[in-house]
Design an enzyme around this catalytic site. Structure first.
Site, PDB file in Angstrom:
ATOM      1  N   HIS A   8     -35.589  26.911  17.128  1.00 32.11           N
ATOM      2  CA  HIS A   8     -34.276  27.258  17.781  1.00 32.11           C
ATOM      3  C   HIS A   8     -34.026  26.186  18.953  1.00 32.11           C
ATOM      4  CE1 HIS A   8     -36.473  28.742  21.170  1.00 32.11           C
ATOM      5  NE2 HIS A   8     -37.222  29.223  20.402  1.00 32.11           N
ATOM      6  N   GLU A  10     -32.814  25.348  22.964  1.00 29.53           N
ATOM      7  CA  GLU A  10     -33.562  25.835  24.187  1.00 29.53           C
ATOM      8  C   GLU A  10     -32.955  27.287  24.499  1.00 29.53           C
ATOM      9  OE1 GLU A  10     -33.767  23.686  28.647  1.00 29.53           O
ATOM     10  OE2 GLU A  10     -31.786  24.788  28.089  1.00 29.53           O
ATOM     11  N   ARG A  59     -32.392  34.227  19.674  1.00 29.62           N
ATOM     12  CA  ARG A  59     -32.429  32.665  19.791  1.00 29.62           C
ATOM     13  C   ARG A  59     -32.203  32.066  18.645  1.00 29.62           C
ATOM     14  NH1 ARG A  59     -37.119  34.823  21.572  1.00 29.62           N
ATOM     15  NH2 ARG A  59     -38.920  33.830  21.561  1.00 29.62           N
ATOM     16  N   GLU A  86     -41.368  34.486  16.758  1.00 31.88           N
ATOM     17  CA  GLU A  86     -42.263  33.909  17.624  1.00 31.88           C
ATOM     18  C   GLU A  86     -43.702  34.248  17.784  1.00 31.88           C
ATOM     19  OE1 GLU A  86     -43.766  31.296  18.619  1.00 31.88           O
ATOM     20  OE2 GLU A  86     -42.534  30.490  20.240  1.00 31.88           O
ATOM     21  N   ARG A  87     -44.795  33.893  18.341  1.00 31.36           N
ATOM     22  CA  ARG A  87     -46.000  34.368  18.340  1.00 31.36           C
ATOM     23  C   ARG A  87     -45.952  35.372  19.392  1.00 31.36           C
ATOM     24  NH1 ARG A  87     -50.722  32.510  21.302  1.00 31.36           N
ATOM     25  NH2 ARG A  87     -49.716  30.849  22.347  1.00 31.36           N
ATOM     26  N   HIS A 177     -39.435  29.620  15.175  1.00 31.80           N
ATOM     27  CA  HIS A 177     -39.992  29.321  16.694  1.00 31.80           C
ATOM     28  C   HIS A 177     -41.235  28.275  16.676  1.00 31.80           C
ATOM     29  CE1 HIS A 177     -37.554  33.034  17.845  1.00 31.80           C
ATOM     30  NE2 HIS A 177     -37.873  33.252  16.568  1.00 31.80           N
ATOM     31  N   ASN A 179     -44.016  28.411  17.622  1.00 36.67           N
ATOM     32  CA  ASN A 179     -45.487  28.828  17.103  1.00 36.67           C
ATOM     33  C   ASN A 179     -45.325  29.488  15.496  1.00 36.67           C
ATOM     34  OD1 ASN A 179     -47.343  28.080  19.434  1.00 36.67           O
ATOM     35  ND2 ASN A 179     -45.743  29.234  20.540  1.00 36.67           N
TER      36      ASN A 179
HETATM   37  O1  2PG Z   1     -42.909  31.040  25.463  1.00 35.90           O
HETATM   38  C1  2PG Z   1     -43.030  31.246  24.230  1.00 35.90           C
HETATM   39  O2  2PG Z   1     -42.871  31.946  23.315  1.00 35.90           O
HETATM   40  C2  2PG Z   1     -43.354  29.920  23.730  1.00 35.90           C
HETATM   41  C3  2PG Z   1     -42.324  29.124  22.952  1.00 35.90           C
HETATM   42  O3  2PG Z   1     -41.242  28.816  23.934  1.00 35.90           O
HETATM   43  O4  2PG Z   1     -44.147  29.033  24.680  1.00 35.90           O
HETATM   44  P1  2PG Z   1     -45.328  27.937  24.318  1.00 35.90           P
HETATM   45  O5  2PG Z   1     -44.945  26.539  24.543  1.00 35.90           O
HETATM   46  O6  2PG Z   1     -46.371  28.479  25.215  1.00 35.90           O
HETATM   47  O7  2PG Z   1     -45.790  28.310  23.088  1.00 35.90           O
END
Ligand code: 2PG
Length: 226
Positions: A8, A10, A59, A86-87, A177, A179
């Protein structure tokens, strides 16, 4: 076949340098522009998709819509699934990354952010899962994942939904995302647990794979015009 991954654009929390995970910020203005550019670049590259997959986070959904709109392909079928989220960042969600590094040290924060198998501190269930996950048995879900945990829940989605479409000769777009995509990239590029720590994915830049019928990667390019 083409397989394209897009992180995604920013988000408002990326901009604020906040651990985000399953929190649900919208795209920032820059994020919307990045998504529009990604759509234009894919259109210019002449890439056509048969299927689109995204997470259940705003997002990624916004990015997906903006990309498809800029490709004149808003009519394409889009499947949304929590497995592409996302994770889950556990109890770190909502904390500022720089302030957390001051409190716990850069090394600890780097381990939480990029190690393959060290989990962040777990969130409580109330903090961890909002109403959109009510249909899932969240008692058996982690309220704070390491990348290995993320891969454990993205992989079934890859095997059951994405891989069969590619094997069927279709072109597939996945808008997700940092991760969740790192986990899938680790799998398809066969990256070691150690080396995946150094893999970073930029917001809004399409990663374009040419894939053969055995799902081997023939070519990889990143489309970007900044
Ligand atoms: O905050 C988060 O969920 C992730 C992606 O933005 O951050 P990171 O860069 O620490 O994986």
């Amino acid at each position: 076949m083409k397989l394209v991954f897009i992180r995604h654009g920013e988000s408002e929390l990326n901009l604020a340098n906040v651990f985000t995970g399953w929190l649900d910020p919208k795209l920032s203005e820059k994020g919307r522009k990045e998504a529009a550019q990604a759509g234009k670049d894919l259109k210019e590259a002449g890439i056509e998709f048969d299927y689109v997959h995204t997470s259940v986070l705003t997002r990624a959904n916004q990015t997906c819509n903006i990309v498809l709109e800029n490709m004149d392909r808003l009519y394409l079928p889009v499947e949304k699934n929590w497995r592409l989220n996302e994770r889950h960042y556990g109890a770190l969600q909502g904390l500022n990354k720089a302030e957390t590094a001051k409190k716990y040290g850069d090394e600890q924060v780097h381990i939480w952010r990029r190690s393959y198998d060290v989990r962040p501190p777990q969130a409580t269930d109330e903090q961890a899962f909002d109403h959109r996950y009510d249909h899932l048995d969240t008692r058996h879900m982690l309220a704070g994942e390491c990348l290995k945990d993320t891969l454990a829940r993205t992989l079934p989605y890859w095997e059951d939904h994405i891989a069969p479409q590619l094997k069927d000769g279709k072109n597939v777009l996945v808008v997700a995302h940092g991760n969740s995509l790192r986990s899938l990239i680790k799998h398809i590029e066969n990256i070691s647990d150690e080396d995946i720590m150094g893999v970073e994915i930029a917001t809004g830049e399409p990663i374009v794979y040419d894939i053969d019928e055995n799902l081997n990667i023939v070519n990889k390019t990143i489309l970007y015009k900044k």
